[in-house]
Scaffold this motif. Structure first.
Motif, PDB file in Angstrom:
ATOM      1  N   THR A 108      -6.762  -3.905   0.485  1.00 38.56           N
ATOM      2  CA  THR A 108      -5.811  -3.768   1.483  1.00 38.56           C
ATOM      3  C   THR A 108      -4.513  -4.777   1.303  1.00 38.56           C
ATOM      4  O   THR A 108      -4.900  -5.879   1.491  1.00 38.56           O
ATOM      5  CB  THR A 108      -6.171  -3.791   2.952  1.00 38.56           C
ATOM      6  OG1 THR A 108      -6.742  -2.698   3.051  1.00 38.56           O
ATOM      7  CG2 THR A 108      -4.861  -3.746   3.787  1.00 38.56           C
ATOM      8  N   LEU A 110      -1.714  -6.638   2.438  1.00 45.60           N
ATOM      9  CA  LEU A 110      -1.322  -7.238   3.842  1.00 45.60           C
ATOM     10  C   LEU A 110       0.306  -7.462   4.015  1.00 45.60           C
ATOM     11  O   LEU A 110       0.938  -7.164   4.842  1.00 45.60           O
ATOM     12  CB  LEU A 110      -1.929  -8.712   4.057  1.00 45.60           C
ATOM     13  CG  LEU A 110      -3.542  -8.594   4.181  1.00 45.60           C
ATOM     14  CD1 LEU A 110      -4.036  -9.937   4.667  1.00 45.60           C
ATOM     15  CD2 LEU A 110      -4.065  -7.498   5.422  1.00 45.60           C
ATOM     16  N   VAL A 225     -10.375  -6.063   7.054  1.00 49.16           N
ATOM     17  CA  VAL A 225      -9.774  -5.224   8.243  1.00 49.16           C
ATOM     18  C   VAL A 225     -10.266  -4.602   9.279  1.00 49.16           C
ATOM     19  O   VAL A 225     -10.079  -4.867  10.550  1.00 49.16           O
ATOM     20  CB  VAL A 225      -8.549  -4.442   7.353  1.00 49.16           C
ATOM     21  CG1 VAL A 225      -7.804  -4.054   8.297  1.00 49.16           C
ATOM     22  CG2 VAL A 225      -7.819  -5.508   6.242  1.00 49.16           C
ATOM     23  N   TYR A 320      -1.454  -2.504   4.693  1.00 54.74           N
ATOM     24  CA  TYR A 320      -1.907  -2.944   6.095  1.00 54.74           C
ATOM     25  C   TYR A 320      -1.176  -2.479   7.279  1.00 54.74           C
ATOM     26  O   TYR A 320       0.081  -2.608   7.001  1.00 54.74           O
ATOM     27  CB  TYR A 320      -1.929  -4.492   6.061  1.00 54.74           C
ATOM     28  CG  TYR A 320      -2.159  -5.189   7.242  1.00 54.74           C
ATOM     29  CD1 TYR A 320      -3.444  -4.784   8.021  1.00 54.74           C
ATOM     30  CD2 TYR A 320      -1.217  -6.210   7.945  1.00 54.74           C
ATOM     31  CE1 TYR A 320      -3.691  -5.646   9.047  1.00 54.74           C
ATOM     32  CE2 TYR A 320      -1.557  -6.519   9.053  1.00 54.74           C
ATOM     33  CZ  TYR A 320      -3.073  -6.479   9.648  1.00 54.74           C
ATOM     34  OH  TYR A 320      -3.086  -7.025  10.852  1.00 54.74           O
TER      35      TYR A 320
END
Length: 654
Positions: A108, A110, A225, A320
């Motif tokens: 992911t 960010l 996450v 994200y």
């Protein structure tokens, strides 16, 4: 102490232990234990990673409970592989992250540090390789994870099979000494080395062919996450704070890197890197970390057009999205717990006020409990003057006890405009002989203003036979700010600052109920920006976002105070017109709005003529429900758009 008498040693010990336990629980979020995490950098220590150094040095990571270690990269180290193998919690990578995600790597992204990639191809001027097509047959050193460079050359008609590739030495001297003809470099780094030696060179940027990728993106695993969203959010916020500090204090961070991390580069080299990064980041215009799904979709579409990725890959999970619902739920749980602590402490204080009637011993021990309490405790007499003031009150309000004894508590701490209301709360406490909980603003000694939650408990002073008050205060300024931030995120559009679709829906439904009850009328305007996609295609999404902001502001300027404007979706806006009765009134407002868009929109060096199309509907003539009104106005808007396009085309043909 007047309010506290003596109790047995056992009772004192139990009360002290209970208070300590309660405050340890209430402040558990402030636990000093730091969680160790690691960040894998892309290369050696240099200004390229300034924000992470700043976040460590200024204590931003520690403020959110993190102990961050930086892993320096070496040739052959792939940050994506390091994070995937869980040898690091976070990493710094290129736009190749989208390729890894499509391949199945559970990562992911960010945030983005550089809005434009610093990755370039370099040749020496003396080599006469002054065009990208002259790369064919030459020796190229291209570092790993540089797909955007191959995309650049392929967009110029040069397939990878036509290139002679050699292992990148990560030493620009190999270009100077003719061991390579073309070398991938960072525009923030190697150009300084050649310029310092007086060597002329040429840079080939993918942006020359319209390939404009992000540079240096920090990322983590999707599993982290999901498993610990608060840790990820804390790391994200502290990192952004670090980058903001670094780019506004560049010389300080240059000195920090040179003295603490690495002296491989001179101070002047680090300053060159800082200045170059400033141009790529544009921190005065764009907040570090900012990214859009549209820009990542553009990157993926570019790879598709070159045969590197399939068409319209699914990006869900790649970018994200901060979990505001999680943070709000966590805040609610904390508030419930704090409320419970307050209730228990209130009962405890009331119990302590009764103890003085029958006990007179061990005064010093109870004094210690009062003075060392983690909450601000204040004793106030019947006239409202301070009689006792503990150490936490000194820290909270910045006044020493010796400076406040005998002074009016209300005049000392309450803003003048709120003093009457607070005085009434205290009077009610004495008259009702019951504890009262309230919130109000307070002024500290330095003039700054904070918000506090107060518990005021009355008690009978055995010596004076008067009703005094014990006041307990807690600073809730940060909590209130967070509540306000969460409310704003839920009700207002993050980009334009006007009402979002959720708030619009609530306001329209509320207006419908009122109009049905009062038999009154209202109107809806449905607004769309003409050819908005061309703005994004020609000038990029950053300019497109700025256009949306200007359009929102002009719409806001053109409506009445009683009307509401909101962003419905994308480049569509809705205006709720209250108290409208006829088409004539609507047409007058539409004309006023259209006049607002006659002037050009000026954004930096770009000037645009932005046109809009407007459709309208009136309740109840056009429909008696919100969905019907929106559909009617939407249909009218498309009719207006068709007319506008025809007029514009006719004008161009003249």
């Amino acid at each position: 102490m007047k309010i506290l008498g003596s109790v047995t040693a056992r009772m004192i010990k139990r009360i002290s232990g209970l208070i300590s336990l309660l405050f340890v629980c209430a402040l558990q979020a402030e636990d000093s234990t730091l969680k160790p995490i690691t960040l894998q950098l892309k290369w050696h220590h240099q200004f390229q990673f300034a924000g992470y150094y700043a976040a460590i040095e200024k204590g931003f990571y520690k403020e959110v409970g993190l102990e961050v270690s930086l892993l320096e990269a070496k040739p052959g180290i792939d940050p994506i592989s390091v994070v995937l193998n869980k040898q690091a919690d976070f990493g710094v990578g290129t736009s190749d992250l989208v390729l890894a995600f499509h391949k199945g790597d559970p990562i992911t992204i960010l945030g983005v540090i550089m809005q434009h990639s610093p990755l370039n191809l370099m040749t020496l001027s003396e080599s006469n390789i002054n065009h990208v097509h002259k790369f064919i047959g030459k020796r190229l050193m291209i570092e790993p994870n540089s797909a955007e460079l191959f995309a650049y050359m392929q967009s110029e008609g040069i397939h990878q099979s036509a290139l002679t590739l050699e292992t990148h030495s990560h030493n620009v001297n190999d270009l100077i000494n003719s061991k390579a003809d073309v070398m991938s470099v960072y525009s923030t780094d190697e150009p300084y080395i050649l310029a310092e030696q007086g060597i002329r060179f040429q840079l080939f940027s993918p942006r020359m062919s319209g390939i404009d990728f992000y540079g240096d993106n920090f990322f983590t695993l999707q599993s982290l996450v999901e498993k610990d969203p608060q840790l990820v959010r804390n790391f994200y916020q502290a990192t952004i704070k670090g980058w903001k500090y670094a780019m506004s204090h560049q010389e300080e961070i240059v000195q920090l890197i040179y003295q603490k991390y690495s002296q491989q580069k001179s101070l002047e080299h680090l300053r060159f890197e800082a200045k170059s990064m400033d141009e790529l980041m544009m921190p005065k215009l764009i907040e570090p970390g900012y990214m859009t799904e549209g820009r990542w979709r553009h990157i993926a579409d570019t790879y598709h057009s070159l045969g590197i990725l399939p068409e319209k890959i699914n990006l869900q999970g790649l970018l994200y999205q901060p979990n505001y619902d999680f943070e709000y739920a966590q805040l609610q749980e904390q508030l419930k717990y704090i409320a419970l602590v307050f209730i228990v402490l209130l009962v405890l204080i009331i119990g302590l006020t009764r103890l003085y009637r029958t006990t007179h011993a061990r005064k010093e021990q109870l004094d210690t409990i009062f003075m060392e309490s983690p909450l601000s405790l204040i004793v106030m007499d019947k006239a409202g003057n301070v009689q006792k003031w503990n150490r936490q009150a000194e820290k909270t309000f910045l006044w020493k006890e010796k400076d406040v004894i005998g002074k009016s508590l209300v005049e000392l701490l309450v803003p003048e405009k709120d003093q009457t209301k607070v005085a009434e709360v205290l009077a009610n406490t004495k008259e009702s002989r019951a504890s009262v909980v309230s919130e109000n603003r307070n002024v500290r000694k330095d003039g700054s203003e904070i918000m506090c939650e107060w518990v005021n408990a009355p008690y009978q002073n055995a010596l004076s036979n008067e009703t005094d008050i014990i006041c307990m205060a807690r600073d809730i300024t940060k909590r209130k700010a967070l509540e306000a931030k969460l409310y704003e995120a839920a009700q207002f559009d993050w980009l334009t600052g006007i009402a979002n679709s959720n708030m619009l829906s609530q306001l329209m439904k509320q207006q419908l109920v009122e109009s049905k009850r009062d038999k009154s009328h209202f109107a809806l305007l449905f607004i769309d920006i003409d050819d908005y996609k061309q703005v994004n295609d020609l000038y990029g999404h950053l300019v497109g976002d700025e256009v949306l902001k200007v359009v929102a502001q002009r719409l806001r300027n053109s409506i009445r105070e009683s009307d509401i404007v909101g962003r419905y979706a994308g480049d569509e806006f809705v205006i709720l017109l209250r108290g409208i009765e006829t088409d004539i009134e609507v047409d007058a407002l539409v004309k006023k709005i259209m006049n607002e868009f006659i002037p050009l929109i000026h954004l930096n060096e770009v000037s645009l003529q932005v046109r809009i199309s407007i459709g309208s509907s009136i309740y109840p003539q056009d429909s008696d429900d919100i969905e019907g009104l929106i559909q009617y106005a939407d249909k009218e808007m498309y009719h207006a758009k068709t007319i506008n396009k025809a007029k514009h085309k006719a004008k161009e043909n003249r």
